[in-house]
Design a protein around this motif. Structure first.
Motif, short mmCIF file in Angstrom:
data_model
loop_
_atom_site.label_atom_id
_atom_site.label_comp_id
_atom_site.label_asym_id
_atom_site.label_seq_id
_atom_site.Cartn_x
_atom_site.Cartn_y
_atom_site.Cartn_z
N ILE A 61 20.35 7.42 -78.36
CA ILE A 61 19.77 8.36 -79.44
C ILE A 61 19.39 9.30 -78.88
O ILE A 61 19.30 10.76 -78.80
CB ILE A 61 19.63 7.23 -80.34
N GLN A 62 17.84 8.69 -77.96
CA GLN A 62 17.47 9.98 -77.13
C GLN A 62 17.76 10.76 -76.20
O GLN A 62 17.91 12.01 -75.97
CB GLN A 62 16.52 8.97 -76.43
N GLU A 63 19.51 10.23 -75.61
CA GLU A 63 20.12 10.81 -75.03
C GLU A 63 20.62 12.20 -75.31
O GLU A 63 21.05 13.09 -75.49
CB GLU A 63 21.24 9.77 -73.68
N PHE A 64 21.20 11.62 -77.07
CA PHE A 64 21.85 12.82 -77.28
C PHE A 64 21.00 13.95 -77.47
O PHE A 64 21.34 15.13 -77.81
CB PHE A 64 22.60 12.00 -78.71
N MET A 65 19.43 13.51 -78.17
CA MET A 65 19.13 14.25 -78.70
C MET A 65 18.36 15.36 -77.38
O MET A 65 18.53 16.64 -77.29
CB MET A 65 17.06 13.73 -78.78
N MET A 74 23.65 24.72 -85.72
CA MET A 74 24.40 22.65 -85.84
C MET A 74 23.38 21.82 -85.27
O MET A 74 22.72 20.79 -85.88
CB MET A 74 25.75 22.51 -86.39
N SER A 75 22.76 22.25 -84.36
CA SER A 75 21.96 21.15 -83.32
C SER A 75 20.94 21.02 -83.74
O SER A 75 20.36 19.56 -83.87
CB SER A 75 22.20 21.73 -81.86
N LYS A 76 20.28 21.48 -84.16
CA LYS A 76 18.53 21.38 -85.30
C LYS A 76 18.65 20.53 -85.78
O LYS A 76 18.02 19.62 -86.09
CB LYS A 76 18.64 22.93 -86.42
N ASN A 77 20.26 20.61 -86.55
CA ASN A 77 19.95 19.90 -87.88
C ASN A 77 20.35 17.82 -86.94
O ASN A 77 19.56 16.94 -87.70
CB ASN A 77 21.17 19.63 -89.18
N LEU A 78 20.75 18.20 -86.20
CA LEU A 78 21.19 16.93 -85.83
C LEU A 78 20.19 16.15 -85.13
O LEU A 78 20.70 15.17 -84.86
CB LEU A 78 22.58 17.12 -84.37
N SER A 80 17.45 16.17 -85.58
CA SER A 80 16.45 15.98 -86.81
C SER A 80 16.97 14.79 -87.75
O SER A 80 15.87 14.21 -88.01
CB SER A 80 16.14 16.81 -88.23
N LEU A 81 18.50 15.08 -87.60
CA LEU A 81 19.24 13.56 -87.58
C LEU A 81 18.64 12.08 -86.66
O LEU A 81 18.35 11.24 -87.01
CB LEU A 81 20.54 13.59 -88.29
N TYR A 82 18.83 12.65 -85.38
CA TYR A 82 19.11 11.62 -84.05
C TYR A 82 17.23 11.74 -84.12
O TYR A 82 17.04 10.25 -83.87
CB TYR A 82 18.84 12.35 -83.29
N ASP A 83 16.53 12.29 -84.55
CA ASP A 83 14.78 12.12 -84.66
C ASP A 83 14.89 10.90 -85.70
O ASP A 83 13.71 9.97 -85.69
CB ASP A 83 13.43 13.23 -84.90
N TYR A 84 15.24 11.37 -87.01
CA TYR A 84 14.99 9.99 -87.81
C TYR A 84 15.53 8.38 -87.09
O TYR A 84 14.81 7.64 -87.32
CB TYR A 84 15.24 10.51 -88.88
#
Length: 135
Positions: A61-65, A74-78, A80-84
């Motif tokens: 998940i960190q790698e995705f971030m 859309m990356s800002k939304n992603l 936030s989702l990954y951080d959650y």
């Protein structure tokens, strides 16, 4: 020279020849695998395995971030989702709570399935444009 582990050789070749989209799909599948193993370790009371596998999922998940292109809205939304999800996995690890892992797993499945559709559409477009160019 003989191949010591044909499965490992196949897996290495798959990663080395995969497109960026396919690599992302592999990461989603890997994350799901580690979440599953983390839940199994919770059920078995194996704290060390739980910790190892949840951390592996967190690393993905960190790698995705860190690989998000923040120029795309859309990356800002992603992010936030990954951080959650990342924070939820910390909580799941500390509390040994499989229900939290289930929640994150559901989100990862949705993202993975969406990625699959994107890859399929991309392939269809490529295939269609190649056929469309031939007469």
């Amino acid at each position: 020279m003989a191949i010591k582990n044909p499965y490992q050789a196949y897996q290495n070749n798959s990663v080395n020849t995969a497109s960026p989209g396919e690599l992302t799909l592999m990461l989603y599948n890997g994350c799901l695998k580690f979440l599953h193993l983390g839940k199994k370790a919770i059920e078995e009371g194996n704290i060390q395995e739980k910790n190892i596998n949840i951390q592996k999922a967190q690393n993905i998940i960190q790698e995705f971030m860190v690989t998000l292109n923040m120029d795309i809205p859309m990356s800002k939304n992603l992010q936030s989702l990954y951080d959650y999800m990342y924070r939820q996995l910390i909580s799941a690890n500390v509390k040994s709570d499989a229900a939290i892992i289930d929640e994150v797993e559901g989100m990862i499945v949705e993202l993975r399935d969406t990625w699959k559709q994107v890859i399929q559409l991309h392939r269809q477009q490529q295939h269609g444009s190649v056929q469309g160019g031939q007469v």
